[in-house]
Design a protein around this motif. Structure first.
Motif, short mmCIF file in Angstrom:
data_model
loop_
_atom_site.label_atom_id
_atom_site.label_comp_id
_atom_site.label_asym_id
_atom_site.label_seq_id
_atom_site.Cartn_x
_atom_site.Cartn_y
_atom_site.Cartn_z
N LYS A 60 57.15 -5.86 36.08
CA LYS A 60 56.31 -4.57 35.45
C LYS A 60 57.49 -3.54 34.84
CE LYS A 60 53.45 -0.59 36.23
NZ LYS A 60 52.48 0.27 37.21
N ALA A 61 58.42 -3.50 35.55
CA ALA A 61 59.43 -2.63 35.11
C ALA A 61 60.24 -3.09 33.92
CB ALA A 61 60.64 -1.96 36.18
N THR A 62 60.44 -4.47 33.99
CA THR A 62 61.19 -5.22 32.81
C THR A 62 60.16 -5.14 31.59
OG1 THR A 62 62.32 -6.42 34.24
CG2 THR A 62 62.14 -7.43 31.98
N GLU A 63 58.77 -5.61 31.88
CA GLU A 63 57.76 -5.67 30.81
C GLU A 63 57.85 -4.03 30.16
OE1 GLU A 63 53.15 -6.13 30.01
OE2 GLU A 63 54.06 -6.73 31.90
N LEU A 64 57.83 -3.10 30.90
CA LEU A 64 57.71 -1.75 30.33
C LEU A 64 59.02 -1.36 29.27
CD1 LEU A 64 56.47 0.38 33.40
CD2 LEU A 64 55.21 0.40 30.95
N ALA A 65 60.04 -1.64 29.97
CA ALA A 65 61.33 -1.34 29.27
C ALA A 65 61.45 -2.47 28.02
CB ALA A 65 62.52 -1.68 30.22
N LEU A 66 60.86 -3.60 28.06
CA LEU A 66 60.91 -4.32 26.69
C LEU A 66 60.06 -3.82 25.70
CD1 LEU A 66 61.14 -8.01 28.07
CD2 LEU A 66 62.88 -7.03 27.02
N ASN A 67 58.91 -3.24 26.16
CA ASN A 67 58.12 -2.91 25.17
C ASN A 67 58.70 -1.27 24.58
OD1 ASN A 67 55.23 -2.24 24.15
ND2 ASN A 67 55.20 -0.28 25.20
N TYR A 68 59.22 -0.57 25.46
CA TYR A 68 60.30 0.76 25.00
C TYR A 68 61.25 0.26 24.18
CZ TYR A 68 62.74 5.10 25.57
OH TYR A 68 63.34 6.27 25.34
N LEU A 69 61.71 -1.15 24.41
CA LEU A 69 62.97 -1.32 23.44
C LEU A 69 62.64 -1.79 22.19
CD1 LEU A 69 65.44 -3.08 26.20
CD2 LEU A 69 65.85 -1.10 24.59
N SER A 70 61.26 -2.27 21.88
CA SER A 70 60.63 -3.08 20.80
C SER A 70 60.57 -2.12 19.73
CB SER A 70 59.31 -3.37 21.12
OG SER A 70 58.27 -2.43 21.31
N TYR A 71 60.63 -0.73 19.74
CA TYR A 71 60.38 0.15 18.85
C TYR A 71 61.93 0.53 18.01
CZ TYR A 71 55.80 1.00 20.97
OH TYR A 71 54.52 0.91 21.29
N GLN A 72 63.00 0.61 18.95
CA GLN A 72 64.08 0.63 18.47
C GLN A 72 64.83 0.55 19.54
OE1 GLN A 72 63.56 5.20 17.49
NE2 GLN A 72 65.14 5.52 18.72
N PRO A 73 66.41 0.13 19.18
CA PRO A 73 67.48 0.07 20.09
C PRO A 73 67.67 1.33 21.02
CG PRO A 73 68.30 -0.56 18.05
CD PRO A 73 66.99 0.01 17.81
N ARG A 74 67.74 1.10 22.39
CA ARG A 74 68.05 2.36 23.28
C ARG A 74 69.20 2.27 24.11
NH1 ARG A 74 63.29 5.35 21.95
NH2 ARG A 74 61.72 4.04 21.56
N THR A 75 69.80 3.21 24.72
CA THR A 75 70.81 3.11 25.75
C THR A 75 70.25 2.96 27.08
OG1 THR A 75 70.95 5.57 26.09
CG2 THR A 75 71.99 4.73 24.23
N ILE A 76 71.25 2.52 27.98
CA ILE A 76 70.69 2.31 29.46
C ILE A 76 70.10 3.62 29.95
CG2 ILE A 76 71.52 1.80 31.60
CD1 ILE A 76 73.85 -0.31 30.27
N ALA A 77 70.88 4.65 29.74
CA ALA A 77 70.40 5.89 30.28
C ALA A 77 68.98 6.33 29.59
CB ALA A 77 71.14 6.87 29.79
N GLU A 78 68.56 6.10 28.52
CA GLU A 78 67.32 6.33 27.76
C GLU A 78 66.34 5.43 28.56
OE1 GLU A 78 67.86 7.81 23.31
OE2 GLU A 78 68.37 5.57 23.66
N VAL A 79 66.69 4.06 28.68
CA VAL A 79 65.58 3.25 29.38
C VAL A 79 65.36 3.51 30.90
CG1 VAL A 79 65.43 0.87 30.31
CG2 VAL A 79 66.24 1.32 27.88
N LYS A 80 66.47 4.03 31.46
CA LYS A 80 66.48 4.36 32.98
C LYS A 80 65.41 5.87 32.94
CE LYS A 80 70.03 4.19 35.40
NZ LYS A 80 71.41 4.15 35.79
N GLN A 81 65.55 6.64 32.03
CA GLN A 81 64.81 7.97 32.35
C GLN A 81 63.33 7.64 31.84
OE1 GLN A 81 65.62 11.03 32.92
NE2 GLN A 81 63.37 11.30 32.92
N TYR A 82 63.21 6.71 30.63
CA TYR A 82 61.82 6.17 30.51
C TYR A 82 61.11 5.51 31.80
CZ TYR A 82 57.96 3.65 28.28
OH TYR A 82 56.80 3.14 27.96
N LEU A 83 61.84 4.75 32.60
CA LEU A 83 61.23 4.22 33.67
C LEU A 83 60.81 5.34 34.75
CD1 LEU A 83 63.14 0.96 33.93
CD2 LEU A 83 60.71 1.16 33.04
N LYS A 84 61.74 6.06 34.77
CA LYS A 84 61.36 7.36 35.60
C LYS A 84 60.37 7.98 35.53
CE LYS A 84 63.85 11.08 37.79
NZ LYS A 84 65.12 11.98 37.96
N ASP A 85 60.19 8.06 34.17
CA ASP A 85 59.00 8.89 33.84
C ASP A 85 57.55 8.22 34.03
OD1 ASP A 85 60.53 11.02 32.78
OD2 ASP A 85 60.55 10.24 30.88
#
Length: 271
Positions: A60-85
């Motif tokens: 689920k976490a990977t799926e959420l992150a991939l969806n987040y990355l589909s809009y534009q490139p992200r940094t590791i820190a940005e993805v980490k914060q997104y999953l935390k949110d």
């Protein structure tokens, strides 16, 4: 030992409900369903169920992150914060991020290089501004410095020239020194280093010819002379001198204007 008594699909595509001993137990994605062969009649231990749920959380976490990355490139820190949110646990988040790094979906070095490349192509920021933006995105300082080091000065100069391009059209309206001052301030505010600013300015032909300089003096002089029309003669001249000097005109040029050698001062008051 428990047994799967029923598997049903949800309305949401790719999701399945698992029933154990005729009671709903948990839901999984199609990936986890296939990975653990969760079929009716399959026997599960408590340890296996815990393993399945952990894998489902990671998925689920990977799926959420991939969806987040589909809009534009992200940094590791940005993805980490997104999953935390999204209330994903830190452990699960770290696992998902590690998987995405292995797959090449997350790479801060590649992100930094792309970020800098895009700025050089269409942006207007110098090294210092880019460095600060990448730091705010959580990119490691060493990665940033390595990425910036790869860029040639010529590329920064092109970006800087694009930034101050509009100022070149002020020739004939402003003194050449004033244009240079504005250019330096603009480049500095966009994060260009002093060394690069000097190189960028040297690429420009900021010296007005005599005719352009006189035209600029007439325009600027008339504007400020009119502004102080209500002052006494001495105060007016002093304020006009100070203004024009601060805007890049020489003392001799200013004196020529105030003596009426360039324009009839009486006509300015009548305008």
């Amino acid at each position: 030992m428990t047994i799967i008594t029923k598997v049903t699909s949800q309305k949401r595509k790719g999701r399945y409900n698992i029933f154990i001993d005729n009671e709903y137990a948990f839901s999984v994605s199609e990936k986890i369903l296939t990975q653990f062969r969760l079929l009716k009649g399959t026997e599960l231990t408590s340890e296996k169920i815990a393993q399945i749920k952990e894998a489902e959380a990671d998925s689920k976490a990977t799926e959420l992150a991939l969806n987040y990355l589909s809009y534009q490139p992200r940094t590791i820190a940005e993805v980490k914060q997104y999953l935390k949110d999204k209330e994903i646990s830190e452990e699960t988040s770290e696992s998902a991020i590690a998987d995405l790094e292995d797959l090449g979906y997350l790479d801060d070095s590649a992100f930094a290089k792309l970020f800098i490349k895009n700025n050089l192509r269409i942006g207007k920021d110098g090294q210092n501004s880019i460095r600060n933006k990448l730091l705010r995105k959580g990119v490691d300082e060493n990665i940033i410095e390595d990425s910036l080091f790869e860029i040639n000065d010529e590329d920064w100069i092109k970006s800087g020239l694009r930034l101050i391009h509009s100022l070149i059209h002020q020739q004939g309206k402003l003194a050449s020194k004033e244009i240079e001052r504005k250019a330096k301030n603009k480049l500095l505010s966009h994060g260009f280093s002093n060394e690069l600013i000097a190189n960028i300015i040297s690429e420009l032909d900021l010296q007005n010819d005599a005719e352009e300089q006189i035209e600029a003096l007439k325009k600027q002089g008339a504007k400020v002379y009119r502004r102080y029309r209500n002052e006494d003669s001495f105060t007016r001249q002093q304020k006009v001198k100070r203004y024009l000097y601060q805007h890049g005109f020489s003392s001799s040029e200013i004196d020529s204007f105030l003596k009426g050698e360039l324009v009839d001062l009486s006509e300015i008051d009548e305008a």
